[in-house]
Design an enzyme around this catalytic site. Structure first.
Site, PDB file in Angstrom:
ATOM      1  N   LYS A 179       1.133 -10.683  12.559  1.00  0.00           N
ATOM      2  CA  LYS A 179       1.312  -9.355  13.176  1.00  0.00           C
ATOM      3  C   LYS A 179       1.197  -8.327  12.045  1.00  0.00           C
ATOM      4  O   LYS A 179       2.115  -8.138  11.257  1.00  0.00           O
ATOM      5  CB  LYS A 179       2.707  -9.280  13.818  1.00  0.00           C
ATOM      6  CG  LYS A 179       2.829  -8.313  14.992  1.00  0.00           C
ATOM      7  CD  LYS A 179       2.460  -6.887  14.711  1.00  0.00           C
ATOM      8  CE  LYS A 179       3.613  -6.085  14.125  1.00  0.00           C
ATOM      9  NZ  LYS A 179       3.180  -4.738  13.668  1.00  0.00           N
ATOM     10  N   GLU A 254      10.953 -10.924   2.351  1.00  0.00           N
ATOM     11  CA  GLU A 254      10.662 -10.160   1.135  1.00  0.00           C
ATOM     12  C   GLU A 254      10.842  -8.690   1.483  1.00  0.00           C
ATOM     13  O   GLU A 254      10.055  -8.123   2.249  1.00  0.00           O
ATOM     14  CB  GLU A 254       9.249 -10.468   0.630  1.00  0.00           C
ATOM     15  CG  GLU A 254       9.166 -11.907   0.149  1.00  0.00           C
ATOM     16  CD  GLU A 254       7.841 -12.302  -0.475  1.00  0.00           C
ATOM     17  OE1 GLU A 254       6.927 -11.465  -0.524  1.00  0.00           O
ATOM     18  OE2 GLU A 254       7.742 -13.456  -0.906  1.00  0.00           O
ATOM     19  N   CYS A 287       7.036  -2.189  -3.473  1.00  0.00           N
ATOM     20  CA  CYS A 287       8.410  -2.689  -3.353  1.00  0.00           C
ATOM     21  C   CYS A 287       9.041  -2.934  -4.711  1.00  0.00           C
ATOM     22  O   CYS A 287      10.233  -2.758  -4.896  1.00  0.00           O
ATOM     23  CB  CYS A 287       8.422  -3.964  -2.527  1.00  0.00           C
ATOM     24  SG  CYS A 287       7.346  -5.243  -3.217  1.00  0.00           S
ATOM     25  N   GLU A 385      16.301   3.003  -1.205  1.00  0.00           N
ATOM     26  CA  GLU A 385      14.860   2.947  -1.450  1.00  0.00           C
ATOM     27  C   GLU A 385      14.163   4.151  -0.807  1.00  0.00           C
ATOM     28  O   GLU A 385      14.286   4.375   0.391  1.00  0.00           O
ATOM     29  CB  GLU A 385      14.287   1.654  -0.856  1.00  0.00           C
ATOM     30  CG  GLU A 385      12.821   1.478  -1.152  1.00  0.00           C
ATOM     31  CD  GLU A 385      12.252   0.216  -0.514  1.00  0.00           C
ATOM     32  OE1 GLU A 385      12.477   0.004   0.690  1.00  0.00           O
ATOM     33  OE2 GLU A 385      11.569  -0.547  -1.219  1.00  0.00           O
TER      34      GLU A 385
END
Ligand code: NAD
Length: 486
Positions: A179, A254, A287, A385
């Site tokens: 996906k 992750e 990331c 973040e």
């Protein structure tokens, strides 16, 4: 439903059981380069997700039974096809997610091919099956294919991050439903055609396009799914973990980070500045980015001066231009989120040293490289973040204080440490909480090394044998020394 994007033709319907399948609904793929709609993409849901899982389930036994010897030639062919299509994939990805064209050509798409080839080769040549003895009995360890793997991926490096999971899953003998991200869905569709051209049997690899809660969630709730791989944000991971718990499906996560770049006072300042500037790469949408610059007193002023001069010279612009260093950010909604972080930091008393808003001379999607100082300890700009080109800078006196700052968030994805002393580096790294630490370097990646995040940055490790530990069912068969008739 064919789209032509940057001169590349791509079929944007789902890819299920070796067939193109359309949904009645579609969504727009928007290019962050200029905000234009570049394709209509099939918008799947429960029906398409279920059909894809059923196809992958039906294809599983045949794919598993091929063994590494039977699968590897097909996967090597797929890697070759990726290499033959690097220009098409690079053009498509750059138009779709705004990352640099030259990076796609020279680094990212070659790595896509490597993701496939490396793990096929690993399964074939390097996955050794230990045999050991217990009181005269023999233990035989094997890595059996586990079934259907659902892979859900983000937009910041769409095909690279997808194949980092697809490669080992297929090599391990699992079948796959991917996906892709709704903000950058196109290369997954193009890649599906390459899997067919490589000769992968129908149903071994499937793509369901759509929005997360509509097309992704049904995959995570399907009891025929054996593994879930998710790369994305912490809030989405929590939803997926709850869904997966329904059928106790193992998950590999992750997730995000708030990584530190620690600059000790014996560091080579030129190197420190180079490494700090790199944290703006991909417009901060990495990331692993070490967005918290932690600089030891004594060199802080000299570092800040040189760093600001370098940051001011960063060339931001069209990601297709060869000399552009930073392109756009992915989506207006995302930019609004980034702007919110900067505005709230400023309101709370932090100093925006440079940047802090969108560079509207270039376009609507280009958030300027930004540096924030004097943020109060514990404030969100230092702990959450941002995922944009926004760095913070803090100073510390002792190494112990620097370590406490480095470890002072809920994340633990990566860290970069810059120092002139090997001994200091080893002492500092011993207690640093991070899945990957780079000392005097950044972004050096080996597909055989363990990769993943500590704390809220992830669950599990992948890379080399760690990937097979996750995708396979690791089995131990114990043979007694006697009882044999033949
Ligand atoms: P996101 O969590 O919003 O979305 C990721 C994917 O999950 C998308 O495909 C989305 O459609 C899907 N999704 C959303 N809701 C879902 C649901 N309820 N069920 C199933 N699927 C759902 O993340 P994003 O904004 O696309 O990506 C940015 C995040 O990804 C950042 O936090 C970044 O740090 C992280 N990231 C981590 C790594 C890593 O290796 N650790 C790599 C790249 C990005």
């Amino acid at each position: 439903m064919l789209a032509e994007v940057a001169g590349v033709r791509v079929d944007t319907r789902h890819w299920i059981n070796g067939q193109r399948v359309a949904s009645s609904a579609t969504f727009d793929s928007v290019s962050p380069i200029d905000g234009s709609v570049i394709a209509q993409v099939s918008r799947g849901g429960q029906t398409e997700a279920d059909a894809a899982v059923a196809a992958a389930k039906a294809a599983f036994r045949g794919w598993a039974d091929l063994g590494p010897e039977g699968r590897a030639p097909l996967l090597f062919r797929l890697a070759d096809l990726v290499e033959e299509n690097i220009e098409e994939l690079a053009q498509l990805e750059t138009r779709d997610n705004g990352s640099l064209l030259r990076s796609h050509r020279r680094g990212v798409m070659p790595r896509v091919a490597m993701n496939i080839r490396y793990f096929a080769d690993y399964a074939l040549n390097r996955l050794h099956h230990p045999v050991f003895e217990t009181r005269g009995h023999e233990n035989h360890v094997s890595w059996d294919p586990s079934g259907v793997t659902a892979i859900i991926t983000p937009w910041n490096a769409p095909l690279m991050l997808a194949t980092w999971r697809v490669g080992p899953a297929l090599a391990a003998g699992d079948t796959v439903v991917l996906k892709p991200p709704e903000w950058a869905p196109l290369t997954a569709s193009y890649f599906a055609d390459l899997t067919a051209e490589a000769g992968l049997p129908e149903g071994v690899f499937n793509v369901v396009q759509g929005l997360g809660p509509e097309a992704g969630a049904p995959l995570t709730l399907n009891s025929d799914v054996a593994r879930i791989c998710f790369t994305g944000s912490v809030p989405t991971a929590k939803v997926i973990a709850r869904n997966a718990a329904e059928n106790l499906i193992p998950c590999s996560f992750e997730l995000g980070g708030k990584s530190p770049t620690v600059i000790l006072d014996d560091a080579d300042l030129d190197l420190a500045v180079d490494l700090a500037v790199e944290q703006y790469d991909n417009a901060g949408q990495v990331c692993l980015a070490g967005t918290r610059l932690l600089v030891q007193e004594g060199i802080a002023d000299a570092f800040a001066e040189r760093f600001a001069a370098r940051a001011a010279a960063i060339r931001q612009g069209d990601p297709r231009d060869e000399d552009t260093q930073i392109g756009p950010n992915i989506h207006l909604a995302h930019i609004e989120r980034v702007q919110g972080f900067v505005d709230r930091a400023r309101e709370a008393g932090a100093t925006v040293v440079y940047g802090g808003d969108v560079n509207s001379e270039i376009g609507t999607h280009y958030f300027r490289p930004t540096l924030i100082r004097d943020a109060s300890p514990g404030s969100e700009i230092l702990t959450d973040e941002v995922f944009g080109p926004v760095l913070t800078m803090q100073t510390f006196t002792t190494d112990a204080e620097g370590l406490a700052l480095a470890n002072g968030t809920e994340y633990g994805l990566a860290a970069c440490v810059v120092t002139g002393s090997r001994q200091r580096a080893e002492e500092f790294c011993r207690d640093l909480v991070a899945g990957t630490i780079w000392v005097n370097c950044f972004f050096v990646r080996d597909l055989g090394a363990p990769f993943g995040g500590s704390r809220k940055s992830g669950v599990g490790r992948e890379g080399g044998v760690w990937s097979f530990d996750f995708y396979a069912d690791v089995k131990n068969t114990v043979y007694a020394p006697d009882g044999w008739k033949v």
